[in-house]
Write an enzyme that holds these catalytic residues in place. Structure first.
Site, PDB file in Angstrom:
ATOM      1  N   CYS A  88      65.616  42.911  33.502  1.00 32.85           N
ATOM      2  CA  CYS A  88      65.109  42.797  34.878  1.00 32.85           C
ATOM      3  C   CYS A  88      63.588  42.778  34.948  1.00 32.85           C
ATOM      4  CB  CYS A  88      65.655  43.936  35.738  1.00 32.85           C
ATOM      5  SG  CYS A  88      67.454  43.992  35.814  1.00 32.85           S
TER       6      CYS A  88
ATOM      7  N   HIS B  24      61.479  44.336  42.292  1.00 34.77           N
ATOM      8  CA  HIS B  24      62.749  43.874  41.730  1.00 34.77           C
ATOM      9  C   HIS B  24      63.865  44.282  42.674  1.00 34.77           C
ATOM     10  CE1 HIS B  24      66.197  43.319  39.257  1.00 34.77           C
ATOM     11  NE2 HIS B  24      66.352  44.607  38.969  1.00 34.77           N
TER      12      HIS B  24
ATOM     13  N   ASN C 156      71.370  41.775  42.761  1.00 34.02           N
ATOM     14  CA  ASN C 156      70.456  41.933  41.636  1.00 34.02           C
ATOM     15  C   ASN C 156      70.575  40.711  40.734  1.00 34.02           C
ATOM     16  OD1 ASN C 156      69.092  42.647  39.290  1.00 34.02           O
ATOM     17  ND2 ASN C 156      69.940  44.712  39.199  1.00 34.02           N
TER      18      ASN C 156
END
EC number: 2.3.1.180
Length: 325
Positions: free
Chosen positions: A115, A252, A282
């Site tokens: 990520c 994020h 996500n």
């Protein structure tokens, strides 16, 4: 005294056509729309077709970013793709994107920091562009996280989606101050002792399989809020700015609770925080450029604004970046 900065001159993104709602997931796993939203803030996510590899998403995002920058594939001399879901073990997604774009022979490689990959890749591009080794770089975050899901595990399969985002990075002259257009400062971190908190249980050198994503969600949450806040503070210090100077915070998009927790810890105004987790879920390395493009397209983020990015992912890796658009 003038300095060369690496500036973001174009932004683009791409999402697969298929939308998977929480209600859709409730048909295949023991969950519900209310359960997912209360814990994550997620309402839906996008899912790539079986015949639509990560490089397809990355290439379309790159085309849109080049158009936004007024550039063409012929101008590209560096391609960095941040991804944890490549088309193949090798070659890199970046090399496939180069071919699909029709870009000339250039530097092309992937970055694997899960990520945090987009922030890591952006820092690498800065090293090339600010030092004259590249004049038109593509930094792409592209993921098909749904390929890694165990669809019987409701604690993880509801969290992730597919997508891609891209920025064009080019050199711009500045005065070496926080008023300059361009990338101002970074803080990158990794703690390999925490690998067991977020990982995929497979790989070519272990099981010979792709594997499924596994996560200790509560522990990741605790590390995220504390560690991300520290990296943000460090990135701001490296940039010569204060958190209060920031116009927009683009985190994020892991979980709305993490986004809020970090914002609260730093004292950030909620109106300055860009959140797309409800509609994108996500998307790992793709989440920051997807959110950035969304906020630029709807007119919130404008040229001259001071933007702060942050991410945390498997490794554990995390990092932050400040730049003026």
């Amino acid at each position: 005294m003038s300095v060369v900065r690496s500036a973001v001159t174009g932004v683009g993104s791409f999402l697969p056509e298929q939308v998977v709602t929480n209600a859709d997931l409730a048909m295949i796993v023991d969950t519900s729309d209310s359960w997912i939203q209360e814990r994550t803030g997620i309402k839906q996510r996008h899912r790539a077709r079986d015949d639509q590899p990560t490089s397809d998403l990355a290439t379309e995002a790159a085309r849109r970013a080049l158009a936004d920058a007024g550039r063409s594939a012929a101008d590209v001399d560096l391609i960095i793709v941040a991804t944890t879901t490549p088309d193949m073990t090798f070659p890199s997604v970046a090399s496939i994107v180069q071919r699909k774009l029709g870009a000339p022979t250039c530097i092309a490689f992937d970055v694997q920091a899960v990520c945090s990959g987009f922030v890591y890749a952006l820092s690498i591009a800065d090293g090339f562009v600010a030092r004259g080794q590249a004049k038109c770089a593509l930094v792409i975050g592209a993921e098909e996280m749904t390929r890694l899901m165990d669809w019987t595990d409701r604690s993880t399969c509801v969290l992730f989606g597919d997508g891609a985002g891209c920025v064009v990075v080019e050199p711009r002259e500045g005065q070496g101050t926080k008023a300059d257009q361009g990338l101002l400062g970074f803080a990158l971190r990794c703690d390999g002792t925490k690998t067991d908190l977020l990982y995929v249980d497979g790989g070519p050198a272990t099981t010979g399989t792709v594997g499924h994503l596994r996560m200790a969600g509560n522990q990741v949450f605790r590390h995220a809020v504390v560690n991300i806040a520290e990296a943000i503070t460090a990135a701001c210090a490296a940039s010569g700015i204060e958190v209060a100077d920031v116009d927009w915070f683009v985190p994020h998009q892991a979980n709305q609770r993490i986004i809020k927790g970090v914002g609260d810890r730093l004292g950030l105004d909620e109106d300055k925080v860009i959140s797309t987790v409800a509609i994108h879920a996500n998307t790992s390395a793709a989440s920051i450029p997807l959110a950035l493009d969304s906020a630029i397209q709807d007119g919130r983020i404008k040229r001259g604004d001071l933007v702060l990015l942050e991410a945390m992912g498997g490794g554990l890796t995390w990092g932050a970046c400040a730049f003026r658009l």
